[in-house]
Design an enzyme around this catalytic site. Structure first.
Site, PDB file in Angstrom:
ATOM      1  N   THR A   1       0.832  -1.210   0.000  1.00 52.16           N
ATOM      2  CA  THR A   1       0.000   0.000   0.000  1.00 52.16           C
ATOM      3  C   THR A   1       0.864   1.256   0.000  1.00 52.16           C
ATOM      4  O   THR A   1       0.429   2.310  -0.471  1.00 52.16           O
ATOM      5  CB  THR A   1      -0.938  -0.018   1.217  1.00 52.16           C
ATOM      6  OG1 THR A   1      -1.695  -1.232   1.189  1.00 52.16           O
ATOM      7  CG2 THR A   1      -1.889   1.161   1.223  1.00 52.16           C
TER       8      THR A   1
ATOM      9  N   LYS B   1       2.172 -12.175   8.259  1.00 55.08           N
ATOM     10  CA  LYS B   1       1.052 -11.410   7.704  1.00 55.08           C
ATOM     11  C   LYS B   1       0.485 -12.254   6.570  1.00 55.08           C
ATOM     12  O   LYS B   1       1.149 -12.483   5.552  1.00 55.08           O
ATOM     13  CB  LYS B   1       1.502 -10.045   7.184  1.00 55.08           C
ATOM     14  CG  LYS B   1       0.361  -9.251   6.520  1.00 55.08           C
ATOM     15  CD  LYS B   1       0.854  -7.981   5.868  1.00 55.08           C
ATOM     16  CE  LYS B   1      -0.264  -7.300   5.096  1.00 55.08           C
ATOM     17  NZ  LYS B   1       0.217  -6.116   4.332  1.00 55.08           N
TER      18      LYS B   1
ATOM     19  N   TYR C   1       5.613 -12.011   4.980  1.00 55.56           N
ATOM     20  CA  TYR C   1       4.424 -11.485   4.309  1.00 55.56           C
ATOM     21  C   TYR C   1       4.068 -12.433   3.174  1.00 55.56           C
ATOM     22  O   TYR C   1       4.791 -12.541   2.186  1.00 55.56           O
ATOM     23  CB  TYR C   1       4.711 -10.073   3.796  1.00 55.56           C
ATOM     24  CG  TYR C   1       3.558  -9.366   3.117  1.00 55.56           C
ATOM     25  CD1 TYR C   1       2.248  -9.824   3.201  1.00 55.56           C
ATOM     26  CD2 TYR C   1       3.785  -8.204   2.382  1.00 55.56           C
ATOM     27  CE1 TYR C   1       1.206  -9.158   2.576  1.00 55.56           C
ATOM     28  CE2 TYR C   1       2.754  -7.522   1.763  1.00 55.56           C
ATOM     29  CZ  TYR C   1       1.469  -8.002   1.854  1.00 55.56           C
ATOM     30  OH  TYR C   1       0.439  -7.352   1.232  1.00 55.56           O
TER      31      TYR C   1
END
Length: 307
Positions: A44, A165, A137
């Site tokens: 993001t 994550k 991640y």
């Protein structure tokens, strides 16, 4: 180690450069709205579009404003191991008034589709060359390669790999993994829409895109879960669901930036090959903002930072 409602913070731009004033304002506002941690230079945050020096600016500015109020996790992912190590060592070397990053987040290298054995060696090399806790991640939607459960379990045996994550959307995964992971290892949802269900399966938080726009609601949803207040959890989930969809109506983070630009936090600018939102996408975001009642929630928080 890491838990709660964390924001995958977007990177604001102005005239082609990072808007550090907007970033300072956002970091402070996020913390005051109740967010439990900040993840910068991730997907993001358009990390793959930032130069090394720009990543340094983002991390240092976040550390300066956060000033140890919440954990700061820095994304340091790159296509090659060598560049990942450069970014990782840069991030963990930074210190602002005694504040340093609390964690590193590294995604599976995109495009090349390494084997599970190769992924283990990749993450182990990062672990062995750094001293900061590491968040794995797993986002196969972006990288085209997942970290399978057996690999996560092996990596979790390394002392500084402390968290996953998980953006796979597999809601059976937490309960399966928790049977074999160390008690100190934490699982965070990387998908807003399924985060409450992920909590119920053993996850202890979310790294959220929607909390760029609605940090208080995302933090409230997590707190409601922790308090066992299922009515409040359901209410916040219902308010947030259209926003979760809207944040990906076109390429992330363009929807979040558009939403924040409406309230004067930043400009809607993204870097190419991304583009700002089309009119239909803006309408979708506007409707989600209205549904969540964010005009009222933001009334005491917003100024005219960017007009």
């Amino acid at each position: 180690m890491f838990k709660g409602a964390l924001t995958a913070l977007m990177t604001p731009y102005k005239e082609g450069k990072i808007d550090l004033d907007a970033l300072r304002h956002l970091v402070d506002w996020q913390i005051k709205e109740g967010i439990d941690g900040l993840v910068v230079c991730g997907s993001t945050g358009e990390a793959f579009f930032l130069s090394h020096d720009e990543q340094k600016q983002v991390i240092e500015t976040t550390l300066e404003v956060a000033h140890k109020r919440v954990p700061v996790i820095a994304g340091t992912s790159a296509l090659t191991l060598d560049e990942t190590l450069v970014l990782t060592k840069q991030a963990e070397s930074l210190s602002v008034d005694g504040s340093k990053i609390d964690g590193l987040m590294v995604v599976t290298p995109p495009y090349m589709k390494p084997t599970q054995a190769a992924l283990y060696e990749y993450f182990k090399a990062i672990h062995d060359n750094t001293t900061t806790p590491i968040v794995l991640y797993d986002n196969p939607g972006r990288s085209a390669r997942d970290i399978n459960n057996a690999t996560v379990i092996e990596l979790a045996k390394l002392p500084r790999i402390v968290c996953l994550k998980d953006a796979t959307g597999d809601l059976t995964r937490p309960s399966t993994l928790l049977e074999k992971l160390p008690a100190s290892f934490t699982l965070l949802s990387g998908e807003d829409a399924t985060a409450p269900a992920y909590f119920a399966q053993g996850g202890v938080g979310v790294v959220s895109v929607s909390s760029n726009v609605a940090p208080n609601l995302v933090a409230t949803q997590w707190k409601a879960w922790c308090d066992g207040d299922l009515t409040r959890l359901s209410e916040t989930r219902t308010l947030l669901n259209p926003l979760h969809r809207a944040m990906f109506v076109e390429s992330n983070p363009a929807p979040a930036k558009y939403a924040l630009s409406r309230f004067g936090f930043c400009l809607p600018d993204v870097r190419k090959p991304l583009t700002t939102l089309t009119k239909p996408a803006k309408d979708t975001v506007d409707q989600a903002i209205d549904h969540a009642g964010l005009h009222y929630l933001y009334a005491s928080s917003l100024g005219t930072h960017h007009g």
